[in-house]
Enzyme design. Structure first.
Site, PDB file in Angstrom:
ATOM      1  N   GLU A 118      29.439  -5.078   9.883  1.00 14.06           N
ATOM      2  CA  GLU A 118      28.467  -4.030   9.271  1.00 14.06           C
ATOM      3  C   GLU A 118      28.083  -4.799   7.858  1.00 14.06           C
ATOM      4  O   GLU A 118      28.034  -4.131   6.915  1.00 14.06           O
ATOM      5  CB  GLU A 118      29.200  -2.831   8.694  1.00 14.06           C
ATOM      6  CG  GLU A 118      30.775  -2.946   7.848  1.00 14.06           C
ATOM      7  CD  GLU A 118      31.755  -3.112   8.708  1.00 14.06           C
ATOM      8  OE1 GLU A 118      31.844  -3.947   9.748  1.00 14.06           O
ATOM      9  OE2 GLU A 118      32.935  -3.169   8.100  1.00 14.06           O
TER      10      GLU A 118
ATOM     11  N   HIS B 223      27.967   2.400  15.308  1.00 14.98           N
ATOM     12  CA  HIS B 223      29.275   2.054  14.780  1.00 14.98           C
ATOM     13  C   HIS B 223      28.929   1.256  13.516  1.00 14.98           C
ATOM     14  O   HIS B 223      29.497   1.963  12.362  1.00 14.98           O
ATOM     15  CB  HIS B 223      30.185   1.300  15.638  1.00 14.98           C
ATOM     16  CG  HIS B 223      31.532   1.021  14.848  1.00 14.98           C
ATOM     17  ND1 HIS B 223      32.755   1.858  14.972  1.00 14.98           N
ATOM     18  CD2 HIS B 223      31.736  -0.070  14.326  1.00 14.98           C
ATOM     19  CE1 HIS B 223      33.592   1.128  14.266  1.00 14.98           C
ATOM     20  NE2 HIS B 223      33.164   0.161  13.929  1.00 14.98           N
ATOM     21  N   GLU B 224      28.145   0.188  13.531  1.00 22.38           N
ATOM     22  CA  GLU B 224      27.983  -0.713  12.355  1.00 22.38           C
ATOM     23  C   GLU B 224      27.065   0.031  11.223  1.00 22.38           C
ATOM     24  O   GLU B 224      27.360  -0.093   9.963  1.00 22.38           O
ATOM     25  CB  GLU B 224      27.267  -1.881  12.855  1.00 22.38           C
ATOM     26  CG  GLU B 224      28.007  -2.600  13.531  1.00 22.38           C
ATOM     27  CD  GLU B 224      29.618  -2.921  13.469  1.00 22.38           C
ATOM     28  OE1 GLU B 224      30.026  -2.802  12.406  1.00 22.38           O
ATOM     29  OE2 GLU B 224      30.294  -3.130  14.557  1.00 22.38           O
TER      30      GLU B 224
ATOM     31  N   ASP C 183      44.357  -9.170   9.854  1.00 19.00           N
ATOM     32  CA  ASP C 183      44.016  -9.288  10.957  1.00 19.00           C
ATOM     33  C   ASP C 183      44.978  -8.535  11.916  1.00 19.00           C
ATOM     34  O   ASP C 183      44.624  -8.144  13.087  1.00 19.00           O
ATOM     35  CB  ASP C 183      43.525 -10.601  11.582  1.00 19.00           C
ATOM     36  CG  ASP C 183      41.983 -10.718  11.817  1.00 19.00           C
ATOM     37  OD1 ASP C 183      41.359 -10.197  11.297  1.00 19.00           O
ATOM     38  OD2 ASP C 183      42.057 -11.580  12.981  1.00 19.00           O
TER      39      ASP C 183
ATOM     40  N   GLU D 144      37.847   1.977   9.415  1.00 19.80           N
ATOM     41  CA  GLU D 144      37.215   2.199  10.853  1.00 19.80           C
ATOM     42  C   GLU D 144      37.479   3.378  11.646  1.00 19.80           C
ATOM     43  O   GLU D 144      36.630   3.611  12.535  1.00 19.80           O
ATOM     44  CB  GLU D 144      38.299   0.871  11.570  1.00 19.80           C
ATOM     45  CG  GLU D 144      38.023  -0.242  11.128  1.00 19.80           C
ATOM     46  CD  GLU D 144      36.482  -0.759  11.378  1.00 19.80           C
ATOM     47  OE1 GLU D 144      35.694  -0.334  12.100  1.00 19.80           O
ATOM     48  OE2 GLU D 144      36.016  -2.046  10.572  1.00 19.80           O
TER      49      GLU D 144
ATOM     50  N   TYR E 143      41.383   2.249  14.467  1.00 19.07           N
ATOM     51  CA  TYR E 143      39.914   2.789  15.283  1.00 19.07           C
ATOM     52  C   TYR E 143      40.375   4.176  15.770  1.00 19.07           C
ATOM     53  O   TYR E 143      39.604   5.309  15.556  1.00 19.07           O
ATOM     54  CB  TYR E 143      39.466   2.112  16.142  1.00 19.07           C
ATOM     55  CG  TYR E 143      38.950   0.787  15.607  1.00 19.07           C
ATOM     56  CD1 TYR E 143      39.804  -0.334  15.065  1.00 19.07           C
ATOM     57  CD2 TYR E 143      37.563   0.411  15.448  1.00 19.07           C
ATOM     58  CE1 TYR E 143      39.260  -1.648  14.487  1.00 19.07           C
ATOM     59  CE2 TYR E 143      37.007  -0.619  14.879  1.00 19.07           C
ATOM     60  CZ  TYR E 143      37.821  -1.710  14.599  1.00 19.07           C
ATOM     61  OH  TYR E 143      37.309  -2.909  13.776  1.00 19.07           O
TER      62      TYR E 143
ATOM     63  N   HIS F 193      29.117   2.464   9.301  1.00 16.27           N
ATOM     64  CA  HIS F 193      29.747   1.845   8.228  1.00 16.27           C
ATOM     65  C   HIS F 193      29.236   1.880   6.701  1.00 16.27           C
ATOM     66  O   HIS F 193      29.722   1.605   5.820  1.00 16.27           O
ATOM     67  CB  HIS F 193      30.361   0.251   8.553  1.00 16.27           C
ATOM     68  CG  HIS F 193      31.406   0.115   9.150  1.00 16.27           C
ATOM     69  ND1 HIS F 193      32.589   0.514   8.547  1.00 16.27           N
ATOM     70  CD2 HIS F 193      31.774  -0.694  10.432  1.00 16.27           C
ATOM     71  CE1 HIS F 193      33.678   0.247   9.551  1.00 16.27           C
ATOM     72  NE2 HIS F 193      33.051  -0.468  10.780  1.00 16.27           N
TER      73      HIS F 193
HETATM   74  N1  BES Z   1      34.265  -4.253  10.791  1.00 14.90           N
HETATM   75  C1  BES Z   1      34.770  -4.403  11.874  1.00 14.90           C
HETATM   76  C2  BES Z   1      34.839  -5.737  12.522  1.00 14.90           C
HETATM   77  C3  BES Z   1      36.052  -6.420  11.768  1.00 14.90           C
HETATM   78  C4  BES Z   1      37.289  -5.741  11.509  1.00 14.90           C
HETATM   79  C5  BES Z   1      36.086  -7.918  11.714  1.00 14.90           C
HETATM   80  C6  BES Z   1      38.181  -6.241  10.658  1.00 14.90           C
HETATM   81  C7  BES Z   1      37.250  -8.471  11.112  1.00 14.90           C
HETATM   82  C8  BES Z   1      38.305  -7.677  10.741  1.00 14.90           C
HETATM   83  C9  BES Z   1      33.306  -3.833  12.968  1.00 14.90           C
HETATM   84  O1  BES Z   1      32.776  -2.862  12.330  1.00 14.90           O
HETATM   85  C10 BES Z   1      34.064  -3.281  14.344  1.00 14.90           C
HETATM   86  O2  BES Z   1      34.767  -2.463  14.395  1.00 14.90           O
HETATM   87  N2  BES Z   1      33.634  -3.848  15.308  1.00 14.90           N
HETATM   88  C11 BES Z   1      34.013  -3.493  16.687  1.00 14.90           C
HETATM   89  C12 BES Z   1      32.797  -2.511  17.098  1.00 14.90           C
HETATM   90  C13 BES Z   1      33.291  -1.304  18.003  1.00 14.90           C
HETATM   91  C14 BES Z   1      34.353  -0.641  17.498  1.00 14.90           C
HETATM   92  C15 BES Z   1      32.020  -0.492  18.237  1.00 14.90           C
HETATM   93  C16 BES Z   1      34.084  -4.811  17.440  1.00 14.90           C
HETATM   94  O3  BES Z   1      33.673  -5.884  16.934  1.00 14.90           O
HETATM   95  O4  BES Z   1      34.364  -4.736  18.536  1.00 14.90           O
HETATM   96 ZN    ZN Z   2      33.919  -1.169  12.362  1.00 16.80          ZN
END
Ligand code: BES
Ligand code: ZN
Length: 624
Positions: A293, A317-318, A397, A340, A405, A321
């Site tokens: 995002e 989703h993005e 991480d 999330e 989520y 955010h």
């Molecule tokens: N912000 C996250 C990605 C992220 C979180 C990267 C924590 C590194 C550390 C992003 O918004 C996300 O949740 N992406 C998901 C999308 C899905 C839930 C629609 C993905 O990458 O799968």
């Molecule tokens: Zn996300």
């Protein structure tokens, strides 16, 4: 200067007045009316020194795979400390000046996950520090692509992924979600390539290879982003557009057609979009995640380009955010669900508004299946299944699971079911508004929820059972379930197939991606290669252009040892770097006695994956 929010305030004095003190408290120190929330994933002292503005001047060198230049920080040494401490990870610091005079910096010992603290001597009145530096080989935020790893095959590509704590591997900074600052940047890249950031962006390549950026809305370091490559732009409407590698731009533009309307729909739900333009950048296939995002410019994987706009919930989703996360930000990574979980809830509401309830309900149900799987993997009693996490001494991480989520989103859904849409929507809108450009801890959110929605209604509080959700393990007994109407039909069709009805005769007209996913996911583990072959002949899963369906199918092919799918799977694994797809596939090979296959495929393609994806797959294929 910073009209929204003085940066380090977020860390320092998150606040006060907890009337209905929640049962359990944060790792917090402080006096009666000031709760200081400690972010354990930054070594910076931005709680003493205000980081107001960053001016970056960097050059991107593809041959050396290095970013070098200077980061100039405008600071306010409000506590008159003698040292400014910043985060770095595998950075070489060439020299440092304070208000123009050279000073002697020191780099602290390497701390696991966190990197090396950079200490800079400052005086009470120091206004500006300039850090001359270059990045190292282990810069975890950076993925450097050779031309053959791009879709166009002609030019190299670079992109960053800073969340959670990787910004420090390409910028010396105070790297915590609670520390916000504005930034400007001058970025020099090879001529002919375009540079983009999480800022106001150019729309075409210039002759000089020098690009200027301005981000006048304060953001935390995890939202710093840069991409460089052979990139083209196409507008969607006045404020939205899409960037992609030049040879992908038309496909991307087609897929993103509804994004202009999506922003308008989001605004109707939860208030104005406050970031000016909303553009998306479709990255080369090695991008390790689905989407990121980055403000003003969402980064996303090309695996959502299915040709039929069926995977646009990732963009929803993005986009969401930009309210939950970018506007109202988790104070520490222990509060990650506030970013999330809220975003998944918002995403599904947005998807529902863009399509219909039955469609969004399928996403809820698939999400529930993901949550159950996460519970199995983590163990139902694991503390990592609490919404409020404890990531002390760990990589943030580790908190990147479907708990944040899906359990997070489900908790909001439970509130919705109990108070009704009107009330939860009014509440969320007000929540975004009153916390705009601020950070929030789980405890502050619970207080806010008590004060603004529950308001002493003890029957409601009892029904919600907040403690079980936030500070307890597993899926609480009062978890809501989505309406399963469309999936029940799918269940019947699957059963008919399992009972012997030929695949070609199954009633699958008008099925969406999600119906197909549910159809496949709930096939018995024991499905044999003959049945797989029959399904493939009828529905051509092996050659599906839909990455979600293809990935699910390849996992099943590994389980059933359905060899006809292997060449296509090999292709898929050579190209795609999205962890969500790689991990289940390599895991399934390892689990089903195909370790040699897993290792030989991985050996061929490891270099195509992002450093973070390499870290996780290294671990998977190392298992006995
Ligand atoms: N912000 C996250 C990605 C992220 C979180 C990267 C924590 C590194 C550390 C992003 O918004 C996300 O949740 N992406 C998901 C999308 C899905 C839930 C629609 C993905 O990458 O799968
Ligand atoms: Zn996300």
């Amino acid at each position: 200067m910073n009209k929204y929010f003085p940066a380090a305030m977020a860390v320092l004095s998150i606040f006060a007045s907890c009337k209905n003190e929640p049962a359990k408290q944060d790792t917090a120190t402080g006096t009666q009316d000031t709760v200081m929330v400690k972010d354990l994933h930054t070594q910076s002292n931005a709680d003493s020194v205000l980081m107001k503005h960053l001016d970056l001047d960097i050059a991107v060198n593809f041959d050396a795979r290095q970013i070098s230049g200077k980061a100039v920080w405008d600071i306010d040494n409000k506590q008159m400390v003698s040292t400014l401490r910043l985060d770095t990870y595998d950075l070489t610091i060439d020299s440092v000046t304070a208000d123009g005079k050279k000073v002697q910096h020191t780099l602290g010992a390497f701390v696991d996950h966190l990197g090396n603290a950079l200490s800079i001597p400052v005086e009470a009145g120091t206004k500006q520090v300039a850090i001359y530096y270059h990045t190292g080989k282990n810069a975890r935020a950076l993925q450097w692509l050779d031309p053959q790893q791009t879709a166009g095959k002609k030019h190299p590509f670079l992109y960053t992924q800073s969340e959670s704590i990787y910004a420090r591997s390409w910028i010396p900074c105070a790297d915590g979600p609670g520390i916000r600052y504005t930034y400007t940047a001058r970025v020099t890249v090879p001529k002919g390539l375009l540079a983009l950031m999480s800022a106001e962006n150019p729309q075409q390549v210039n002759d000089s290879g020098i690009y200027h950026f301005n981000m006048d809305i304060p953001v935390p370091a995890y939202l710093m982003a840069l991409a460089v490559g052979d990139i083209a732009f196409k507008p969607i409407d006045e404020r939205t557009g899409v960037y992609a590698e030049t040879n992908m731009i038309d496909k991307a533009r087609y897929e993103f057609e509804d994004v202009g309307r999506m922003v308008q729909t989001a605004e109707k739900l939860y208030g104005p979009y406050r970031w000016g333009r909303y553009d998306a950048l479709v990255l080369p296939p090695g991008f390790p995640i689905g989407g990121m995002e980055n403000p003003k410019l969402t980064f996303c994987t090309p695996t959502i380009i299915a040709g039929d706009r069926s995977l646009m919930n990732l963009v929803a989703h993005e986009l969401a955010h930009n309210w939950s996360g970018n506007l109202v930000t988790n104070a520490t990574w222990n509060d990650f669900w506030l970013n999330e979980g809220f975003t998944v809830y918002f995403e599904r509401r947005l998807t529902e508004a863009m399509t219909d309830k039955s469609y969004a309900d399928m996403l809820w149900e698939l999400g529930y299946q993901d949550l159950e799987k996460a519970m199995d993997e983590l163990g139902k009693d694991s503390k990592d299944t609490h919404l409020k996490l404890d990531l002390t001494g760990r990589d943030p991480d580790d908190g990147l699971t479907d708990i944040a989520y899906e359990k997070g989103a489900l908790f909001l859904k439970l509130i919705e079911n109990n108070v009704g849409r009107e009330r939860i929507d009014a509440f969320l809108k007000k929540y975004f508004d009153e916390h705009a450009f601020k950070t929030i801890t789980t405890e502050q959110f619970l207080t806010y929820l008590n004060d603004n929605l529950i308001k002493g209604d003890s029957a409601l509080a009892k029904k919600l059972d907040i403690n079980a959700w936030v500070y307890g393990p597993g899926i609480p007994a009062n978890a809501p379930h989505a309406d399963r109407a469309r999936f029940s039909k799918v269940d019947e069709v699957r059963q008919a197939f399992l009972d012997g009805k030929p695949a070609k005769e199954l009633q699958t007209t008008n099925w969406s991606t999600y119906e197909w996913l549910h159809f496949l996911r709930k096939m018995p583990k024991t499905l044999d290669a003959t049945k797989m072959k029959e399904l493939d002949a009828a529905f051509h899963f092996t050659t599906s252009g839909n990455s979600e369906i293809a990935d699910q199918w390849y996992v099943m092919s590994v389980t059933a040892d359905y060899k006809a799918a292997y060449p296509a799977m090999d292709q898929f694994l050579s190209r795609v770097g999205r962890r969500k797809f790689l991990e289940p596939l390599y895991t399934e090979m390892m689990k089903t006695g195909k370790q040699d296959m897993a290792r030989s495929i991985y050996e061929k393609y490891r270099m195509n994956y992002h450093p973070l994806a390499q870290e996780s797959i290294d671990e998977i294929v190392a298992k006995k």
